[in-house]
Every structure is written in structure tokens, then in C-alpha cells.
Write a protein that holds these residues in place. Structure first.
Motif, PDB file in Angstrom:
ATOM      1  N   ASN A  29       0.845  -1.195   0.000  1.00  0.00           N
ATOM      2  CA  ASN A  29       0.000   0.000   0.000  1.00  0.00           C
ATOM      3  C   ASN A  29       0.885   1.251   0.000  1.00  0.00           C
ATOM      4  OD1 ASN A  29      -1.495   2.251   1.685  1.00  0.00           O
ATOM      5  ND2 ASN A  29      -3.098   0.898   0.899  1.00  0.00           N
ATOM      6  N   PRO A  30       0.572   2.250  -0.830  1.00  0.00           N
ATOM      7  CA  PRO A  30       1.453   3.419  -0.929  1.00  0.00           C
ATOM      8  C   PRO A  30       1.535   4.258   0.336  1.00  0.00           C
ATOM      9  CG  PRO A  30      -0.580   3.770  -2.164  1.00  0.00           C
ATOM     10  CD  PRO A  30      -0.554   2.327  -1.784  1.00  0.00           C
ATOM     11  N   ALA A  31       0.562   4.143   1.215  1.00  0.00           N
ATOM     12  CA  ALA A  31       0.581   4.930   2.450  1.00  0.00           C
ATOM     13  C   ALA A  31       1.189   4.168   3.624  1.00  0.00           C
ATOM     14  CB  ALA A  31      -0.838   5.376   2.803  1.00  0.00           C
ATOM     15  N   MET A  32       1.784   3.005   3.345  1.00  0.00           N
ATOM     16  CA  MET A  32       2.351   2.182   4.403  1.00  0.00           C
ATOM     17  C   MET A  32       3.810   1.859   4.111  1.00  0.00           C
ATOM     18  SD  MET A  32      -0.172   1.665   6.554  1.00  0.00           S
ATOM     19  CE  MET A  32       0.702   0.509   7.587  1.00  0.00           C
ATOM     20  N   THR A  33       4.663   2.087   5.070  1.00  0.00           N
ATOM     21  CA  THR A  33       6.028   1.596   5.022  1.00  0.00           C
ATOM     22  C   THR A  33       6.232   0.672   6.217  1.00  0.00           C
ATOM     23  OG1 THR A  33       6.841   3.502   6.270  1.00  0.00           O
ATOM     24  CG2 THR A  33       6.906   3.643   3.863  1.00  0.00           C
ATOM     25  N   ARG A  34       7.165  -0.223   6.089  1.00  0.00           N
ATOM     26  CA  ARG A  34       7.387  -1.185   7.158  1.00  0.00           C
ATOM     27  C   ARG A  34       7.777  -0.473   8.444  1.00  0.00           C
ATOM     28  NH1 ARG A  34      11.757  -5.875   6.301  1.00  0.00           N
ATOM     29  NH2 ARG A  34      10.364  -6.321   4.544  1.00  0.00           N
ATOM     30  N   ASP A  35       7.130  -0.864   9.550  1.00  0.00           N
ATOM     31  CA  ASP A  35       7.479  -0.313  10.853  1.00  0.00           C
ATOM     32  C   ASP A  35       7.360  -1.396  11.917  1.00  0.00           C
ATOM     33  OD1 ASP A  35       4.742  -0.563  11.367  1.00  0.00           O
ATOM     34  OD2 ASP A  35       4.339   1.584  11.231  1.00  0.00           O
ATOM     35  N   VAL A  36       7.835  -1.102  13.112  1.00  0.00           N
ATOM     36  CA  VAL A  36       7.850  -2.089  14.181  1.00  0.00           C
ATOM     37  C   VAL A  36       6.434  -2.479  14.582  1.00  0.00           C
ATOM     38  CG1 VAL A  36       8.503  -2.521  16.578  1.00  0.00           C
ATOM     39  CG2 VAL A  36      10.104  -1.366  15.040  1.00  0.00           C
TER      40      VAL A  36
ATOM     41  N   VAL B 175      -7.480  -3.685   9.864  1.00  0.00           N
ATOM     42  CA  VAL B 175      -7.340  -2.259   9.568  1.00  0.00           C
ATOM     43  C   VAL B 175      -5.890  -1.841   9.797  1.00  0.00           C
ATOM     44  CG1 VAL B 175      -8.032   0.092  10.194  1.00  0.00           C
ATOM     45  CG2 VAL B 175      -9.740  -1.751  10.172  1.00  0.00           C
ATOM     46  N   TRP B 176      -5.347  -1.085   8.843  1.00  0.00           N
ATOM     47  CA  TRP B 176      -3.998  -0.549   8.950  1.00  0.00           C
ATOM     48  C   TRP B 176      -4.064   0.966   8.806  1.00  0.00           C
ATOM     49  CZ3 TRP B 176      -5.230  -5.268   7.378  1.00  0.00           C
ATOM     50  CH2 TRP B 176      -4.442  -6.344   7.774  1.00  0.00           C
ATOM     51  N   ILE B 177      -3.324   1.662   9.638  1.00  0.00           N
ATOM     52  CA  ILE B 177      -3.313   3.118   9.656  1.00  0.00           C
ATOM     53  C   ILE B 177      -2.080   3.629   8.920  1.00  0.00           C
ATOM     54  CG2 ILE B 177      -3.331   5.172  11.120  1.00  0.00           C
ATOM     55  CD1 ILE B 177      -5.893   3.425  11.213  1.00  0.00           C
ATOM     56  N   ALA B 178      -2.282   4.578   8.050  1.00  0.00           N
ATOM     57  CA  ALA B 178      -1.195   5.120   7.240  1.00  0.00           C
ATOM     58  C   ALA B 178      -0.071   5.655   8.114  1.00  0.00           C
ATOM     59  CB  ALA B 178      -1.722   6.223   6.329  1.00  0.00           C
ATOM     60  N   ASN B 179       1.154   5.425   7.675  1.00  0.00           N
ATOM     61  CA  ASN B 179       2.311   5.996   8.375  1.00  0.00           C
ATOM     62  C   ASN B 179       3.179   6.851   7.457  1.00  0.00           C
ATOM     63  OD1 ASN B 179       3.686   4.056   6.865  1.00  0.00           O
ATOM     64  ND2 ASN B 179       4.016   2.692   8.618  1.00  0.00           N
TER      65      ASN B 179
ATOM     66  N   VAL C  62      12.910  -4.827  18.988  1.00  0.00           N
ATOM     67  CA  VAL C  62      13.876  -3.736  19.114  1.00  0.00           C
ATOM     68  C   VAL C  62      14.077  -2.960  17.815  1.00  0.00           C
ATOM     69  CG1 VAL C  62      15.102  -4.839  20.999  1.00  0.00           C
ATOM     70  CG2 VAL C  62      15.807  -5.323  18.651  1.00  0.00           C
ATOM     71  N   SER C  63      13.688  -3.552  16.662  1.00  0.00           N
ATOM     72  CA  SER C  63      13.886  -2.862  15.390  1.00  0.00           C
ATOM     73  C   SER C  63      12.906  -3.383  14.358  1.00  0.00           C
ATOM     74  CB  SER C  63      15.321  -3.053  14.873  1.00  0.00           C
ATOM     75  OG  SER C  63      15.542  -4.405  14.497  1.00  0.00           O
ATOM     76  N   VAL C  64      12.806  -2.664  13.243  1.00  0.00           N
ATOM     77  CA  VAL C  64      11.863  -3.014  12.185  1.00  0.00           C
ATOM     78  C   VAL C  64      12.098  -4.426  11.660  1.00  0.00           C
ATOM     79  CG1 VAL C  64      11.186  -2.463   9.821  1.00  0.00           C
ATOM     80  CG2 VAL C  64      11.471  -0.628  11.486  1.00  0.00           C
ATOM     81  N   ASN C  65      13.338  -4.807  11.489  1.00  0.00           N
ATOM     82  CA  ASN C  65      13.650  -6.091  10.877  1.00  0.00           C
ATOM     83  C   ASN C  65      13.962  -7.196  11.878  1.00  0.00           C
ATOM     84  OD1 ASN C  65      13.329  -5.191   8.189  1.00  0.00           O
ATOM     85  ND2 ASN C  65      15.371  -4.281   8.222  1.00  0.00           N
ATOM     86  N   ALA C  66      13.841  -6.920  13.168  1.00  0.00           N
ATOM     87  CA  ALA C  66      14.158  -7.921  14.185  1.00  0.00           C
ATOM     88  C   ALA C  66      13.243  -9.127  14.054  1.00  0.00           C
ATOM     89  CB  ALA C  66      14.046  -7.307  15.572  1.00  0.00           C
ATOM     90  N   GLU C  67      13.815 -10.316  14.047  1.00  0.00           N
ATOM     91  CA  GLU C  67      13.053 -11.554  13.984  1.00  0.00           C
ATOM     92  C   GLU C  67      12.838 -12.182  15.352  1.00  0.00           C
ATOM     93  OE1 GLU C  67      14.592 -14.294  11.127  1.00  0.00           O
ATOM     94  OE2 GLU C  67      14.792 -12.786   9.545  1.00  0.00           O
TER      95      GLU C  67
END
Length: 546
Positions: free
Chosen positions: A292-299, A333-337, A410-415
């Protein structure tokens, strides 16, 4: 383990079937040997802590989800599953003993079993323990050994069975019947644990009397011992040490994971030095919201691997007019970031970016919405091509399971997620007791048990509508109710197997599996590495069909 020390014994001896003398060392204990270190109270306690370690290589891990959640009526492959590991869900001819995940689970649990055998065999000789302490240590180890053997016999059928510690290399193995493993191993182990473990743990995460009762209830239900299953489940219910949380959704609030409904959970932590791989469930059940254009990956929204997608059966299972468990289970539901344009309209951070609705929506309405309005038309989710429909964008878009989301990473990409994994919780005990009472013909009591769970699940003002009557009860009802309550909790494959409707429900509800699934798939292939390394292969054949 969180609250339980993560010390791993110097001598975490490889399982009888692993034929390996490598040592897994986290906090070395000088030049101690098992004979000297395990002979002390501290040493045997550390040995017990090491017996818990294999739990973290099963609960909340990708290989285990593939073999417990997918390949069922409730979950099929999402984009990531279809791309990376399609064979487990699809039961394709490529699902063989060489498949990596069957080896991972096999090896992991035999390590745990041998460590448990070491503790159980050595604890009676340790000086400085009183009878209560000694039996508690042995009881915890026997609880864990029973759990490990339960997974092995249900996954693989007849397996190598031993209750003795292996201290050297063994190259011979024999397959013992499932019935023998249950009767000589799992059941007596759990009975001992029930008799000797305290009702409340000294440290959160330790096995307790009620954990043993709960696991024994699950085991007896699996075996069709209905009276014993009800007895054990009722013992937990009536203990007054556990109660259902008020709102179903609170179970999945990561800030409330220490709650009254948890009977026993596998512990994870926010300390990366002791968390190991962590609970990785947050990765696998995710919608790819980043398209979605209004969403970027975040924690907060997570890292979407899209391995597992709910089937139409799962999406149709909930009555949204009265049952809170759909919204409590799934994120829709996802909120734009980030700022973007959707359908010609400007979307600002904080606005709705994506909304899934569980009904068909006219194309004109979807195109007019200031966000992605994704609808559901009850087409097979694996064949949808419309981007604004569940299953669209090649299986990337579907309701996200909330149960493993981890916004505290702890971070966006933390597994390495820190969420504890609930293995046993009170709602399941009500469902076990209800099904067991039904199987014994006590329909009134059965409905009473189930209605406790359904009362908690009711939307405000809908409690009366959520109540079921004796006439509503049948085998499919219990499969459906367990699906509504326990979706994604690593129980479904076992439920299908014990139900006797494995093939029927797979062919009806999982169209990716329907063409290939056969009776042989009620057990997994024995790992080829296991067959290759025994010196008596005639006594250790592969499961039929693989």
C-alpha cells in the motif's frame, strides 16, 4: 528462559538418535563433567533448566508452524509459503524424509528427551535434596519428556523409545508402537508430574501440577479416553488457580501476557543475549501491508513474511454479529504511516490506509474509498486475482493473525520476538471437558462447559445469542468451536488427526492440499538422516508411502 535461567548445561547430551558428541555451551562450568556437576543440587537444577531449552526450538518457530498450522482445514500457503516451502501444506510428492523441517523437529525433541532422561536418572542420587525437591525436579523433567514424546508420536507414528539416558554413541534404533509410547511413557510421566508438581510455580514458566493435568487432558482426548480427559480438564477448571480473562482480545495484548488464563507458556524475553531466535510467529501470518502506498514497514505493524493464509473455512467460521473472536483474532485495519495518494485522494499519516471487510463490496464503492477497501467474495483464497479482494496480489493480502504480533521488538527487521508462547490455557480445558462430556453422552454438561467459553466470546449484549443447547452439539461443532477459539495456536493438525476427519476436511476446505493428501499423510516421513545413520535399517523402516 525468561524468569527461568537460560543456563544451558555443559553437557546437553545429544539424543540417542543423533549420534553426536558436540557440546552446547552457554555458561561454561569449568571442566565439570555430568557425573560431578549433576551430582549437586545446583547442577541437577541446571540440568533441568537445560531440559526446557528445546521448547524454544519448536514453539513460535517456522518449521513447527508449517507442521501444525498449515496443511489443515484452517490455513494454507500465503505468498511466502507458496514461494518458499509449498510441500508441507500441499502434501506434494516432494514432501519426503529429506524435507528439512521434519529433521529439525525430530532431532530437537530427541535432544530434549535425552536431557530429560539424564535428569530423571541422576536426580535420585543427588545428595542435599529433600523428597519434595527431588520429586519436583523429576516431575518437571517427566512433564517435558511426555510433551516431547507426544509431539513425536503424533507427528511420526512409531518411533524409537527409551527412558534411559544415552551417554555414548548408539548406532542402533528400533521403532516402538505409538500405543506403547503412550502407555509406558507419556501417561505415567504425566501422572507422576500431576502427583508431584506444585500447583504454583516457583518461577514463571516452570511446569506445574495444572500444566501436567492440562497436558494429560489433551493426551487423553487424543486417545479417546473421554472420562479421563474430562476429569483432568475439570481438575484444572476447578482448581481456582486459573480463570478466563474478561476479553478475548486481551489474551493477545503483549503487555498482558502474564494473565490468569495461562496455565503454562514457553518463555521468551526482551534480552537479545538470552532470547535465542525468539518467538518468530510475528513474521509468518502477515498481510503484506507494504504494497500500500501509504504504508512503510514499521515495528508496530511487523515484518510480513506472508507464509500462512487463512482458508475460506476459517474466514467463514465466525458469526461477526455476535462473536468477538474474529476481531480478537485478526487485524483488518492498517493506519497510514506516510503521506500518499489512494484513489485520487490524499492520505495522511493517521488516516486509514487499508480496511478489510468480510463481505462483497461493489467495485464503485471500492474505487471511491480513500483507502484500500479489500472485500471478501468467498472465492477460493488461493485463486483470487483481484488486488482488492482477500487472497489478492498472489496470496499476499488477507486478515493478519494478531496472536503473535510483537510491537515491542527492538527494530523493524528484528526476527527475535519476545512474546511468550501459550502452550496451555484455560479456555482449551473447557473445550476438552465439553467434548469429552459430549462423547460420553452427557450433553447438558457438555453445553455448560462450552457456554463458559462462548459467554466470554460474546459481543456486548449478545451473550444469550451465543449460548448453545444440547441439540447444537456434534463432532463438527467441536471442531468448529476449537477453530474459533484456538486458531493458529499450533493445535489444528493434531485435532484433525484425532478427529478421524483429516482427509474429509482437507479435501473439502484446503484446495491446495486436496489433490495430493492421502491416508499416509497422517504421519510425517521419518528423517532420511535418521534412517541413513542407523546400523540396523531393517528395524527402522521409513513410514509407508514416503
Amino acid at each position: 528462559m525468561k524468569k527461568i535461567s537460560t543456563i544451558i548445561s555443559l553437557l546437553l547430551i545429544a539424543g540417542v538418535l543423533i549420534s553426536c558428541n558436540d557440546l552446547l555451551v552457554e555458561n561454561p562450568v569449568g571442566l565439570a563433567t555430568a557425573d560431578s556437576y549433576y551430582s549437586t543440587p545446583k547442577g541437577i537444577e541446571d540440568g533441568l533448566k537445560a531440559t526446557y531449552t528445546p521448547l524454544r526450538n519448536f514453539y513460535g518457530r517456522e518449521h513447527s508452524f508449517f507442521l501444525t498450522v498449515t496443511g489443515t482445514d484452517m490455513y494454507t500457503n500465503g505468498f511466502g509459503g507458496a514461494t518458499n516451502n509449498p510441500d508441507y501444506n500441499n502434501y506434494s510428492p516432494n514432501f519426503l524424509g529429506s524435507s528439512a523441517y521434519v529433521k529439525t523437529i525430530w532431532d530437537n525433541f530427541y535432544v530434549g528427551i535425552n536431557q530429560a532422561n539424564a535428569v530423571i536418572g541422576r536426580a535420585p542420587k543427588v545428595a542435599g535434596l529433600n523428597a519434595v525437591q527431588r520429586n519436583r525436579i523429576i516431575g518437571e523433567a517427566r512433564f517435558l519428556r511426555a510433551l516431547y514424546y507426544f509431539h513425536l508420536v503424533e507427528q511420526y507414528g512409531d518411533i524409537h523409545f527409551t527412558l534411559e539416558e544415552t551417554q555414548g554413541v548408539e548406532t542402533e534404533a528400533k521403532r516402538t508402537s505409538v500405543a506403547t509410547v503412550y502407555q509406558q511413557g507419556i501417561i505415567p510421566d504425566l501422572q507422576f508430574a500431576v502427583a508431584n508438581l506444585p500447583a504454583k510455580a516457583q518461577a514463571y514458566g516452570q511446569a506445574t501440577k495444572h500444566a501436567a493435568e492440562g497436558l494429560l487432558a489433551r493426551v487423553q482426548l487424543t486417545l479417546g479416553n473421554w472420562a479421563e480427559a474430562e476429569k483432568m480438564a475439570a481438575a484444572v477448571i476447578n482448581s481456582n488457580n486459573h480463570s478466563l480473562v474478561k476479553n478475548y482480545s486481551d489474551l493477545w495484548d503483549i503487555t498482558k501476557e502474564l494473565n490468569t488464563e495461562v496455565i503454562w507458556s514457553v518463555q521468551y524475553t526482551d534480552n537479545p543475549l538470552t532470547n535465542g531466535p525468539g518467538n518468530q510467529g510475528h513474521l509468518y501470518f502477515q498481510f503484506d501491508y507494504t504494497l500500500n502506498p501509504a504504508m512503510t514497514r514499521d515495528v508496530a505493524n511487523g515484518r510480513p513474511f506472508q507464509r500462512f493464509m487463512p482458508t475460506n473455512y476459517t474466514l467463514n467460521l465466525f458469526d461477526l454479529s455476535k462473536d468477538s473472536r474474529f476481531d480478537g483474532t485478526f487485524k483488518t485495519v492498517w493506519i497510514a504511516n506516510t503521506k500518499a495518494t489512494i484513489n485520487g485522494k490524499t492520505v495522511q499519516p493517521g488516516d486509514t490506509a487499508i480496511k478489510i471487510v468480510m463481505r462483497p463490496v461493489a467495485d464503485a464503492v471500492q474505487k471511491a474509498a480513500p483507502y484500500w477497501l479489500i472485500d471478501y467474495n468467498n472465492k477460493w483464497v488461493g485463486s483470487v486475482t483481484d488486488q482488492l479482494e482477500i487472497g489478492g496480489s498472489s496470496r499476499r493480502q488477507f486478515p493478519t493473525l494478531k496472536k503473535y504480533l510483537d510491537p515491542l521488538r527492538v527494530s523493524v527487521n528484528a526476527e527475535d520476538g519476545r512474546r511468550d508462547f501459550m502452550v496451555l490455557r484455560l479456555a482449551e480445558m473447557y473445550l476438552i471437558a465439553g467434548e469429552a462430556a459430549f462423547r460420553q453422552g452427557n450433553l447438558t454438561k457438555s453445553a455448560e462447559y462450552v457456554n463458559v467459553v462462548r459467554t466470554r466470546a460474546a459481543l456486548p449484549g449478545k451473550v444469550a445469542e451465543m449460548q448453545i443447547k444440547s441439540a447444537d452439539l456434534n463432532e463438527d461443532f467441536f471442531m468448529d468451536e476449537r477453530g474459533r477459539e484456538l486458531a493458529g495456536e499450533m493445535l489444528r493438525w493434531y485435532d484433525l488427526k484425532r478427529s478421524g476427519k483429516f482427509l474429509e476436511r482437507l479435501k473439502k476446505f484446503n484446495l491446495d492440499a486436496a489433490a495430493n493428501v492421502k491416508e499416509m499423510h497422517l504421519v510425517r516421513p521419518i528423517p532420511q538422516t535418521q534412517i541413513d545413520r542407523v546400523t540396523n535399517p531393517g528395524d527402522f523402516p521409513q513410514n509407508p508411502g514416503y
